[in-house]
Design a protein around this motif. Structure first.
Motif, PDB file in Angstrom:
ATOM      1  N   LYS A   1       0.989  -1.253  -0.033  1.00  0.00           N
ATOM      2  CA  LYS A   1      -0.038  -0.032   0.060  1.00  0.00           C
ATOM      3  C   LYS A   1       0.754   1.280   0.092  1.00  0.00           C
ATOM      4  O   LYS A   1       0.482   2.205  -0.610  1.00  0.00           O
TER       5      LYS A   1
ATOM      6  N   GLU B   1       1.953   1.813  -3.492  1.00  0.00           N
ATOM      7  CA  GLU B   1       0.709   2.209  -4.264  1.00  0.00           C
ATOM      8  C   GLU B   1       0.572   3.722  -3.976  1.00  0.00           C
ATOM      9  O   GLU B   1       0.227   4.482  -5.053  1.00  0.00           O
ATOM     10  N   PHE B   2       0.657   3.996  -2.888  1.00  0.00           N
ATOM     11  CA  PHE B   2       0.708   5.497  -2.342  1.00  0.00           C
ATOM     12  C   PHE B   2       1.490   6.188  -3.158  1.00  0.00           C
ATOM     13  O   PHE B   2       1.168   7.553  -3.707  1.00  0.00           O
TER      14      PHE B   2
ATOM     15  N   ASN C   1       0.566   6.511  -6.892  1.00  0.00           N
ATOM     16  CA  ASN C   1      -0.531   7.366  -6.928  1.00  0.00           C
ATOM     17  C   ASN C   1      -0.257   8.705  -7.143  1.00  0.00           C
ATOM     18  O   ASN C   1      -0.631   9.683  -7.732  1.00  0.00           O
TER      19      ASN C   1
ATOM     20  N   THR D   1      -3.061  10.596   1.559  1.00  0.00           N
ATOM     21  CA  THR D   1      -2.421   9.997   2.769  1.00  0.00           C
ATOM     22  C   THR D   1      -3.674   9.434   3.521  1.00  0.00           C
ATOM     23  O   THR D   1      -3.635   8.532   4.086  1.00  0.00           O
TER      24      THR D   1
ATOM     25  N   GLN E   1      -6.592   8.708   2.517  1.00  0.00           N
ATOM     26  CA  GLN E   1      -7.197   7.569   1.717  1.00  0.00           C
ATOM     27  C   GLN E   1      -6.683   6.290   1.934  1.00  0.00           C
ATOM     28  O   GLN E   1      -7.223   5.267   2.227  1.00  0.00           O
ATOM     29  N   TYR E   2      -5.307   6.130   1.909  1.00  0.00           N
ATOM     30  CA  TYR E   2      -4.458   5.025   1.948  1.00  0.00           C
ATOM     31  C   TYR E   2      -4.396   4.530   3.441  1.00  0.00           C
ATOM     32  O   TYR E   2      -4.421   3.287   3.906  1.00  0.00           O
TER      33      TYR E   2
ATOM     34  N   GLU F   1      -7.721   2.777   3.657  1.00  0.00           N
ATOM     35  CA  GLU F   1      -7.783   1.639   3.196  1.00  0.00           C
ATOM     36  C   GLU F   1      -6.793   0.525   3.968  1.00  0.00           C
ATOM     37  O   GLU F   1      -7.006  -0.643   4.250  1.00  0.00           O
TER      38      GLU F   1
END
Length: 569
Positions: free
Chosen positions: A349, A352-353, A356, A393, A395-396, A399
């Motif tokens: 993750k 991914e951050f 993104n 930040t 959002q992840y 998640e």
């Protein structure tokens, strides 16, 4: 090549006998010791998911004999009879001391050709040990087992056994970790049918009968009956799902303990043992229904503990039990779950951050930063990109927390509110904050606009664009790599077929490849798994490092000499 199976039992947990001075000390903590050879066997020979069956009960009820017969039923081929089964006999002090294990992984007969193995344990009979040592042994066995089987003969939970179960369960009362208690099975032996008043009754009816006080049918005083009722209520409160699996009468050939070392495998399959064999096979099938051992505290049905991880966890549990008069393994369990969380969720993750954020920044700049900015435009762009960073930040983090619930801890787990998990999330935020590639990209683009040479600007812009694409590709590779590692270590452990040791004569056979704690960055042993089905690449589950299979060398765990590898499996 056929290898002689190295069966029989081996000591797993030894009770260290206290000195007279220690016995007199009210603060004395009974000490247990784990056998390093047994840990090595678990790491090298067992495959996940591992079902762990442990037989407990009073001294002399036949636990060890039942454990040996269970091994005999589960074996798929005859083993070397010079290696003894679990010790059993009529000694009033008991013949099993500590906890012993069957040294060969057993297979579920109902799951032929499927991965996984069964670890069979035999715990010392209760009645000769002091209350605290008994509670500690039960605590250990409950925490690591999938089926905690209390062998009963006669078919009742009498006062002393109820007290021992209550004392062991009180060790869980102060724990905050959910999903740690095992499946409790009552296993009455030589009881072909569950009966009351000469009528067959259901399992629930029998359990209610056994865990209820009937004063007219016992010789206990009123106070003793009240105490027994309290014990029963506490057991049922802590373990709401109690099961029963009854075993039929022993065949004549197994009644004499001195003959138990004869050919158990063959005798179990003779016509005279058919009824007992069928009965015990059905009991085993029931005990195995819960599947493989998950990490204690785990909500997910798929978060199986791996062999080397299990061996290490056992050692850590013994250290916790030895350290306090009221051991609480909450922190230890939290540490193991956190390691899985950080390895299997956080690493991917964070990548991914980063991908993104960098991709979003690049797209925004391509559209909105084509020439030198005014001070107002610069401030506006900084605010927009800062807000985007903050948004991603948040959002992840959301998640990651949700995935922690779904894949590791379970919804609303108390472990998600503890300091250990909060610190981990703080480290995640810090890692996200420290990722500055987008800001560096902005600075370089702005610096590029400081020159008036259009050709130079375009040339530098092309270099920046290519560099950013390469960074994004590397991030994508990291994400894919984490996915492939997670998929790989959910498969079967990588094993090798070894020749007999040329130096010490240690038996050849199939073992898993171990990444030794001396070289593994995790500081514990890890199992290797074939990486992405590639022919010559493997990955360690503990440190997640990739290695070449073809250069692997195996040393004899007994004498240290190099072992000849027949084949990789």
């Amino acid at each position: 090549m056929d290898h002689q199976l190295e069966c029989g039992c081996i000591e797993l947990i030894r009770i260290i006998q206290p000195t007279d001075e220690e016995r007199r000390n009210p603060k004395y903590v009974p000490r247990l010791e784990i056998n390093s050879e047994a840990k090595k066997i678990i790491s090298e020979k067992f495959q996940s998911p591992i079902s762990i069956l442990v037989y407990v009960g009073n001294t002399g009820v036949g636990k060890s004999k039942l454990a040996s017969l269970t091994a005999g039923v589960l074996q798929r081929e005859k083993y070397n009879q010079s290696l003894s089964p679990f010790l059993s006999g009529p000694d009033p002090k008991g013949v099993t001391h500590g906890v012993w294990m069957w040294r060969e992984p057993l297979k579920d007969p109902n799951k032929s050709n499927k991965k996984g193995s069964i670890l069979l344990l035999d715990c010392e009979g209760m009645g000769t040990l002091d209350q605290k040592t008994t509670a500690n042994l039960y605590l250990f066995c409950m925490l690591i087992s999938t089926a905690f089987a209390v062998v009963l003969r006669p078919a009742r939970v009498e006062r002393q056994q109820g007290e021992r179960l209550q004392n062991a369960l009180q060790g869980f009362a102060n724990m905050k970790t959910p999903y740690v208690l095992p499946n409790l099975w009552l296993v009455p032996v030589e009881l072909p049918h569950l009966m009351k008043n000469n009528k067959i009754i259901s399992s629930n009816e029998w359990i209610n009968e056994v865990l209820s006080v009937t004063e007219c049918n016992n010789t206990l005083s009123t106070n003793e009956n009240k105490l027994l009722e309290t014990q029963y209520n506490y057991i049922r409160q802590m373990l709401p799902n109690i099961n029963v699996a009854n075993v039929s009468y022993l065949p004549i050939c197994f009644r004499d303990d001195s003959q138990l070392a004869d050919d158990i495998f063959t005798q179990l399959r003779e016509a005279s043992s058919e009824c007992f064999y069928t009965s015990l096979s059905d009991v085993i099938r029931q005990l195995l229904k819960s599947g493989g051992k998950r990490l204690p505290g785990s909500y997910s049905n798929l978060l199986y503990v791996r062999p080397a991880e299990l061996a290490h966890l056992m050692g850590d549990l013994i250290d916790i039990i030895n350290a306090d008069t009221s051991p609480n393994p909450d922190e230890l369990i939290g540490k193991y779950l956190l390691e899985r969380f950080e390895q299997e969720i956080v690493k991917k993750k964070i990548a991914e951050f980063q991908g993104n954020l960098l991709s979003t920044t690049k797209s925004y700049l391509k559209k909105n930063l084509r020439k030198r900015e005014t001070e107002t435009q610069m401030n506006d762009n900084n605010i927009i990109l800062s807000n985007e960073r903050n948004h991603l930040t948040k959002q992840y983090i959301t998640e990651i927390t949700k995935l922690a619930e779904e894949k590791i801890y379970g919804p609303h787990s108390i472990l998600l509110t503890l300091e250990l998990f909060k610190r981990s999330l703080d480290h995640v935020r810090k890692a996200m904050d420290e990722y500055q590639d987008p800001e560096l990209l902005i600075e370089k683009i702005r610096s590029n606009f400081s020159t008036n040479d259009q050709n130079d600007q375009e040339k530098k812009q092309k270099i920046l664009s290519d560099d950013t694409e390469q960074r994004l590709e590397k991030i994508t590779e990291r994400i894919n790599r984490e996915d492939l590692i997670n998929a790989s270590i959910s498969g079967s452990e990588l094993q090798v077929d070894l020749e007999q040791c040329s130096e010490c004569g240690r038996t050849g056979g199939i073992v898993s490849i171990i990444h030794s704690k001396e070289v593994c960055s995790s500081k514990r042993n890890g199992n290797y798994y074939r990486y992405n089905d590639q022919e010559d690449v493997m990955v360690c589950d503990a440190c997640r490092k990739l290695e070449k299979i073809s250069v692997t060398k195996i040393e004899c765990s007994k004498c240290g000499a190099p072992r000849k590898i027949i084949s990789f499996l």
